[in-house]
Write a protein that holds these residues in place. Structure first.
Motif, PDB file in Angstrom:
ATOM      1  N   SER A 203       0.865  -1.172   0.000  1.00  9.01           N
ATOM      2  CA  SER A 203       0.000   0.000   0.000  1.00  9.01           C
ATOM      3  C   SER A 203       0.898   1.217   0.000  1.00  9.01           C
ATOM      4  O   SER A 203       1.913   1.249   0.717  1.00  9.01           O
ATOM      5  CB  SER A 203      -0.924   0.016   1.226  1.00  9.01           C
ATOM      6  OG  SER A 203      -1.886   1.057   1.110  1.00  9.01           O
ATOM      7  N   ASN A 204       0.565   2.217  -0.807  1.00 14.29           N
ATOM      8  CA  ASN A 204       1.429   3.392  -0.919  1.00 14.29           C
ATOM      9  C   ASN A 204       1.641   4.107   0.405  1.00 14.29           C
ATOM     10  O   ASN A 204       2.664   4.771   0.605  1.00 14.29           O
ATOM     11  CB  ASN A 204       0.848   4.381  -1.938  1.00 14.29           C
ATOM     12  CG  ASN A 204       1.309   4.100  -3.354  1.00 14.29           C
ATOM     13  OD1 ASN A 204       2.353   3.490  -3.560  1.00 14.29           O
ATOM     14  ND2 ASN A 204       0.541   4.535  -4.326  1.00 14.29           N
ATOM     15  N   ASP A 205       0.684   3.993   1.312  1.00 20.01           N
ATOM     16  CA  ASP A 205       0.816   4.690   2.588  1.00 20.01           C
ATOM     17  C   ASP A 205       1.709   3.950   3.577  1.00 20.01           C
ATOM     18  O   ASP A 205       1.906   4.401   4.708  1.00 20.01           O
ATOM     19  CB  ASP A 205      -0.559   4.938   3.219  1.00 20.01           C
ATOM     20  CG  ASP A 205      -1.416   3.684   3.307  1.00 20.01           C
ATOM     21  OD1 ASP A 205      -0.893   2.578   3.100  1.00 20.01           O
ATOM     22  OD2 ASP A 205      -2.626   3.816   3.557  1.00 20.01           O
ATOM     23  N   ALA A 206       2.279   2.816   3.156  1.00 16.82           N
ATOM     24  CA  ALA A 206       3.181   2.059   4.027  1.00 16.82           C
ATOM     25  C   ALA A 206       4.590   1.949   3.440  1.00 16.82           C
ATOM     26  O   ALA A 206       5.430   1.214   3.965  1.00 16.82           O
ATOM     27  CB  ALA A 206       2.622   0.659   4.267  1.00 16.82           C
ATOM     28  N   VAL A 207       4.863   2.682   2.362  1.00 19.02           N
ATOM     29  CA  VAL A 207       6.170   2.618   1.717  1.00 19.02           C
ATOM     30  C   VAL A 207       7.151   3.540   2.451  1.00 19.02           C
ATOM     31  O   VAL A 207       6.912   4.746   2.555  1.00 19.02           O
ATOM     32  CB  VAL A 207       6.075   3.038   0.235  1.00 19.02           C
ATOM     33  CG1 VAL A 207       7.454   3.077  -0.397  1.00 19.02           C
ATOM     34  CG2 VAL A 207       5.162   2.095  -0.526  1.00 19.02           C
ATOM     35  N   PRO A 208       8.250   2.997   2.976  1.00 18.94           N
ATOM     36  CA  PRO A 208       9.243   3.842   3.665  1.00 18.94           C
ATOM     37  C   PRO A 208       9.918   4.811   2.695  1.00 18.94           C
ATOM     38  O   PRO A 208      10.341   4.422   1.604  1.00 18.94           O
ATOM     39  CB  PRO A 208      10.251   2.833   4.224  1.00 18.94           C
ATOM     40  CG  PRO A 208       9.540   1.522   4.220  1.00 18.94           C
ATOM     41  CD  PRO A 208       8.609   1.575   3.054  1.00 18.94           C
ATOM     42  N   ILE A 217      16.354  11.885  -1.807  1.00 21.99           N
ATOM     43  CA  ILE A 217      15.220  11.144  -1.253  1.00 21.99           C
ATOM     44  C   ILE A 217      15.159   9.753  -1.883  1.00 21.99           C
ATOM     45  O   ILE A 217      15.244   9.604  -3.101  1.00 21.99           O
ATOM     46  CB  ILE A 217      13.908  11.908  -1.502  1.00 21.99           C
ATOM     47  CG1 ILE A 217      13.924  13.228  -0.726  1.00 21.99           C
ATOM     48  CG2 ILE A 217      12.694  11.071  -1.087  1.00 21.99           C
ATOM     49  CD1 ILE A 217      12.726  14.113  -0.981  1.00 21.99           C
ATOM     50  N   TRP A 218      15.003   8.753  -1.024  1.00 22.38           N
ATOM     51  CA  TRP A 218      14.942   7.370  -1.470  1.00 22.38           C
ATOM     52  C   TRP A 218      13.597   6.768  -1.083  1.00 22.38           C
ATOM     53  O   TRP A 218      13.104   6.988   0.017  1.00 22.38           O
ATOM     54  CB  TRP A 218      16.067   6.543  -0.843  1.00 22.38           C
ATOM     55  CG  TRP A 218      17.421   6.973  -1.301  1.00 22.38           C
ATOM     56  CD1 TRP A 218      18.230   7.910  -0.720  1.00 22.38           C
ATOM     57  CD2 TRP A 218      18.132   6.492  -2.449  1.00 22.38           C
ATOM     58  NE1 TRP A 218      19.397   8.048  -1.425  1.00 22.38           N
ATOM     59  CE2 TRP A 218      19.369   7.192  -2.497  1.00 22.38           C
ATOM     60  CE3 TRP A 218      17.848   5.540  -3.431  1.00 22.38           C
ATOM     61  CZ2 TRP A 218      20.309   6.956  -3.498  1.00 22.38           C
ATOM     62  CZ3 TRP A 218      18.782   5.320  -4.417  1.00 22.38           C
ATOM     63  CH2 TRP A 218      19.997   6.014  -4.451  1.00 22.38           C
ATOM     64  N   ILE A 219      13.031   6.013  -2.003  1.00 23.25           N
ATOM     65  CA  ILE A 219      11.785   5.298  -1.751  1.00 23.25           C
ATOM     66  C   ILE A 219      12.086   3.810  -1.817  1.00 23.25           C
ATOM     67  O   ILE A 219      12.579   3.311  -2.833  1.00 23.25           O
ATOM     68  CB  ILE A 219      10.703   5.666  -2.784  1.00 23.25           C
ATOM     69  CG1 ILE A 219      10.422   7.168  -2.753  1.00 23.25           C
ATOM     70  CG2 ILE A 219       9.415   4.880  -2.531  1.00 23.25           C
ATOM     71  CD1 ILE A 219       9.451   7.634  -3.821  1.00 23.25           C
TER      72      ILE A 219
END
Length: 295
Positions: A203-208, A217-219
């Protein structure tokens, strides 16, 4: 040779699995698909809500008699009303004493395969992936295929450093109406694969998201996804025209088992999948070419 649809769910917890999934088919109007739900962990009896809402939505879809009547926003409203009536008349708890704001809450994702489109509805979070049939043609230096894209924009806000749902099915006055997506099919091979998952997979809202000393910035990529692509690639590489939905379901079950074994299943975890006929045709052609080259 035709499309394949399957779903599976599992949990790494000793307690009850609060997710639910099932397949849906309406032969009268020629549609089929998958429904998945994620009962909210902090809610009272959320596993009941997940099962009830999934089953009710399936029932309503299968009662539609013309394609023009198929309106998922209206059907979600009907599910909400039915959930409220169910709760009021339940023998398992006293409706008048439970906290309506923290009881019987669930996300709900529905993907329907129609003639030329996929009709998609979601309330809550999780993921919905549009995967090009050529997802497994990248070289070894490409760790994830760029032609696999998550379409689900989660119904969450940041609250005290965490994601908080603001839209889902429940017996409260909270927002619940779904976001509706209509996705045109690729009418030719390689076609596409459509995936729906609960947040136990992605889920996008749980991606560090982080920042290094250079302010870059790192995803973080989700480690559950490469395993899935590998499993699907192996499945489609074995004479796919003879594949059955049961075989695809087994692949999903094995996938979830591997996540558990590698300790990267962090919650109740559910996945639903539609592999289009054009994707199967594409991989069948590759299989037959490889077969000829070995003879």
């Amino acid at each position: 040779m035709g499309k394949l649809i399957a779903c599976a769910t599992d949990t790494n917890k000793n307690s009850i699995n609060q997710d639910y999934c099932l397949l849906v088919e309406n032969k009268i109007i020629g549609i089929s698909g998958v429904i998945i739900a994620d009962g909210i962990g902090s809610h009272f009896k959320s596993e009941i809500a997940a099962k009830f809402c999934s089953s009710k939505l399936k029932e309503l879809i299968e009662q539609v008699r013309t394609i023009e009547e198929l309106n998922l926003e209206i059907l979600y409203k009907d599910v909400k009303v039915s959930l409220m009536e169910f709760a009021k008349n339940s023998d398992e708890f006293d409706f008048n004493t439970i906290d309506k704001n923290s009881s019987l809450g669930t996300t709900l994702i529905c993907i329907l395969d129609c003639d030329n489109t996929y009709l998609i509805a979601y309330s809550g979070n999780g993921s919905i992936w549009h995967v090009d049939g050529r997802f497994n043609t990248f070289g070894k230096n490409f760790y994830l295929p760029w032609n696999s894209v998550n379409l689900l924009n989660p119904h969450t806000i940041e609250q005290d450093g965490k994601a908080a749902l603001y839209r889902y099915l429940s017996i409260s006055d909270r927002q619940y109406l779904p976001t509706i997506l209509i996705l045109n099919k690729n009418q030719f091979p390689p076609g596409e694969i459509i995936l729906a998952t609960t947040d136990g997979i992605f889920s996008n809202d749980a991606v560090p998201i982080g920042k290094d000393s250079n302010n870059t910035i790192w995803i973080k990529a989700e480690e559950t996804m490469p395993i899935l692509y590998s499993q699907l690639s192996n499945f489609l590489g074995r004479n796919p025209k003879d594949a059955k939905a049961k075989g695809l379901e087994y692949v999903l079950i094995q996938y979830l088992s591997e996540l558990k074994e590698k300790a990267i299943m962090h919650d109740d975890t559910t996945i639903g999948i539609i592999i289009s006929e054009n994707t199967i045709e594409y991989h069948q052609s590759i299989y037959e070419k490889q077969l000829k080259s070995t003879q």
